[in-house]
Design a protein around this motif. Structure first.
Motif, short mmCIF file in Angstrom:
data_model
loop_
_atom_site.label_atom_id
_atom_site.label_comp_id
_atom_site.label_asym_id
_atom_site.label_seq_id
_atom_site.Cartn_x
_atom_site.Cartn_y
_atom_site.Cartn_z
N ARG A 222 14.08 3.26 -3.25
CA ARG A 222 13.03 4.16 -3.73
C ARG A 222 13.62 5.52 -4.14
N LYS B 16 0.83 -1.21 0.00
CA LYS B 16 0.00 0.00 0.00
C LYS B 16 0.86 1.26 0.00
N LEU B 17 2.03 1.20 0.65
CA LEU B 17 2.95 2.34 0.65
C LEU B 17 3.34 2.71 -0.77
N PHE C 16 4.55 7.57 7.04
CA PHE C 16 4.65 6.23 7.61
C PHE C 16 5.90 6.05 8.47
N THR D 242 0.14 7.06 6.78
CA THR D 242 0.01 7.22 5.34
C THR D 242 1.36 7.07 4.65
N SER D 243 1.31 7.10 3.32
CA SER D 243 2.54 6.98 2.53
C SER D 243 3.46 8.19 2.69
N THR D 244 2.94 9.28 3.23
CA THR D 244 3.76 10.47 3.42
C THR D 244 4.33 10.59 4.83
N ASP E 149 0.10 3.95 -2.85
CA ASP E 149 -0.38 5.29 -2.52
C ASP E 149 0.64 6.37 -2.88
N ALA E 150 1.94 6.06 -2.74
CA ALA E 150 2.96 7.07 -2.98
C ALA E 150 3.26 7.26 -4.46
N VAL F 133 -0.57 2.48 6.47
CA VAL F 133 0.70 2.00 5.92
C VAL F 133 1.62 1.71 7.09
#
Length: 434
Positions: A161, A12-13, A317, A313-315, A16-17, A373
């Motif tokens: 990443r 999910k990370l 986490f 969240t992905s921002t 969503d990112a 996340v």
């Protein structure tokens, strides 16, 4: 392609990112490989805690495979395992290995050009470096090793990443210029742990790393009502491979009891009528994931509560928060006016969730869309910081009562001024035994 539930909260990370699909995210995770190189400078309580933690959390994130190479015949200097050597302790955690070169390499206790990302520790501080050579400092504190190993894995994951920044440090005893040597503190004798999800299990990992004297293991009360699910595997350090459905408290009890701790279980949700008995722990570690249950901890009889929260969240986490509460710093006051996010009836408006809805249904897609996340290396670091606070309280030492940090930030945020919690009934165990 069928959604791999064990990976859903890590995948999910990426979804969503980066706006990719779940199959694409799972494919990327499946080719992420990590090599952990162990050098001679890892032969210490901090170094071995770093190696074992790095392997335990990375195998749930680097799905292409993790291998550990180097000096694995070192006599084990960690209470995380009853094995005789470091290599045997790694085998106890799980299988490792893959073919071909690693996508990224970390070095723990190495010298020379052995590792793109190097773990570092010194007393209560730890971090990651990108130098050709890094020499650890004071190495008797296993909590610094736990944080260093987890941080190195996080830096490696972010490097793949394209988002890592080095060097970066963590201070487990923030707010004081002259923290005590680890050999001079006292270890907690009794704790009540609320929530046995990713944070609660990480609490147990850090507690198990502490060198208690033989027969002096900590007494723990483990409270949770939930069962282990497939989604927990990718986020929680103690969840076994392909073994789901058991109560989280029962699974955790088996693991920590084998390491000399005395366990009592409370297999139900936290209720407003909880009152701590005279012979029960007066110090609590809270890994609860909602605000409302946290408020219920007030007026229960705990002398101090160490509460930990993670980003969702992905921002955010890799953000964690650690707060210490007592009779003067009340947990209900701190969370007054704070509300949990309201789950949305539908999944996020992204193509990945539309495809997921067609695959597993509207409710299932919404459930995953509203899930947080989570990656296990963040929980491990946050838990080490929380256990350090527990040690400070049991040792009669001031510590910062409030801290919020983000691992990917280029600079660490300032913490609250040191504070000596007002406690009367919290006992302690022995000094660390090495």
């Amino acid at each position: 392609m069928t959604l791999i539930r064990q990976l859903s909260r890590v995948a999910k990370l990426l979804v969503d990112a980066e706006g990719i699909s779940f199959p694409e995210a799972e494919q990327r995770l499946s080719v992420m490989t990590l090599e952990i190189v162990v050098g001679p400078n890892a032969a210490s309580p901090a170094g071995h805690a770093a190696v074992l933690t790095a392997f335990a959390v990375s195998r749930r994130t680097f799905l292409g495979g993790v291998r550990v190479t180097g000096d694995l015949g070192q006599p084990l200097q960690s209470s995380l395992s009853l094995c005789c050597t470091l290599g045997e302790a790694l085998t106890e955690i799980g299988a490792m290995g893959f073919f071909g070169p690693a996508a990224v390499t970390i070095g723990i206790g190495t010298t020379g050009e052995l590792g793109e990302i190097l773990a570092w520790w010194d007393g209560w501080r730890s971090g990651v470096r990108a130098e050709d050579e890094v020499t650890p400092g004071i190495s008797n504190n296993p909590l610094a090793g736990v944080a260093a190993g987890a941080h190195a894995v996080g830096a490696a994951f972010q490097a793949l990443r394209g988002r890592t920044s080095l060097p970066a440090d963590i201070d487990l005893w923030p707010g004081t210029d002259d923290p005590p040597d680890f050999a001079e503190v006292f270890l907690p004798s009794a704790l009540w742990i609320f929530g046995l999800g990713n944070l609660g299990q990480a609490f147990l990992w850090s507690l198990a790393a502490l060198p208690y004297a033989p027969g002096a293991g900590c007494a723990l009360v483990l409270q949770d009502y939930d069962r282990v699910s497939e989604e927990n595997w990718g986020t929680s350090i103690l969840v076994p491979d392909n073994a789901f459905g058991d109560l989280k408290t029962r699974m955790a009890e088996r693991w920590i009891e084998a390491r000399g701790f005395r366990i009592a279980r409370v297999d139900r949700a936290l209720r407003a009528d909880l009152r701590v008995a005279e012979d029960e722990p007066r110090l609590a570690l809270s890994g609860l994931d909602k605000v409302a249950p946290r408020r219920l901890l007030v007026d229960t009889g705990f002398e101090a509560i160490i509460d930990v929260g993670l980003g969702r969240t992905s921002t955010d986490f890799d953000r964690y928060r650690v707060n210490v509460f007592d009779a003067h710093r009340r947990i209900d006051t701190h969370f007054d006016g704070v509300a949990d996010p309201i789950p949305k009836p539908a999944a996020p408006d992204l193509p990945a969730y539309a495809r997921l809805e067609a695959q597993i249904g509207r409710c299932g897609a919404a459930e995953i869309g509203n899930a947080s996340v989570a990656v296990p290396y963040v929980s491990a670091i946050a838990a080490a910081a929380a256990v350090a606070r527990a040690i400070a309280i049991c040792s009669g030492q001031a510590c910062s009562p409030g801290e919020v940090q983000k691992l990917s930030a280029t600079e660490r945020r300032a913490v609250a001024e040191p504070y000596l919690p007002q406690t009367r009934g919290i006992g302690h165990s022995n000094r660390p035994q090495h």
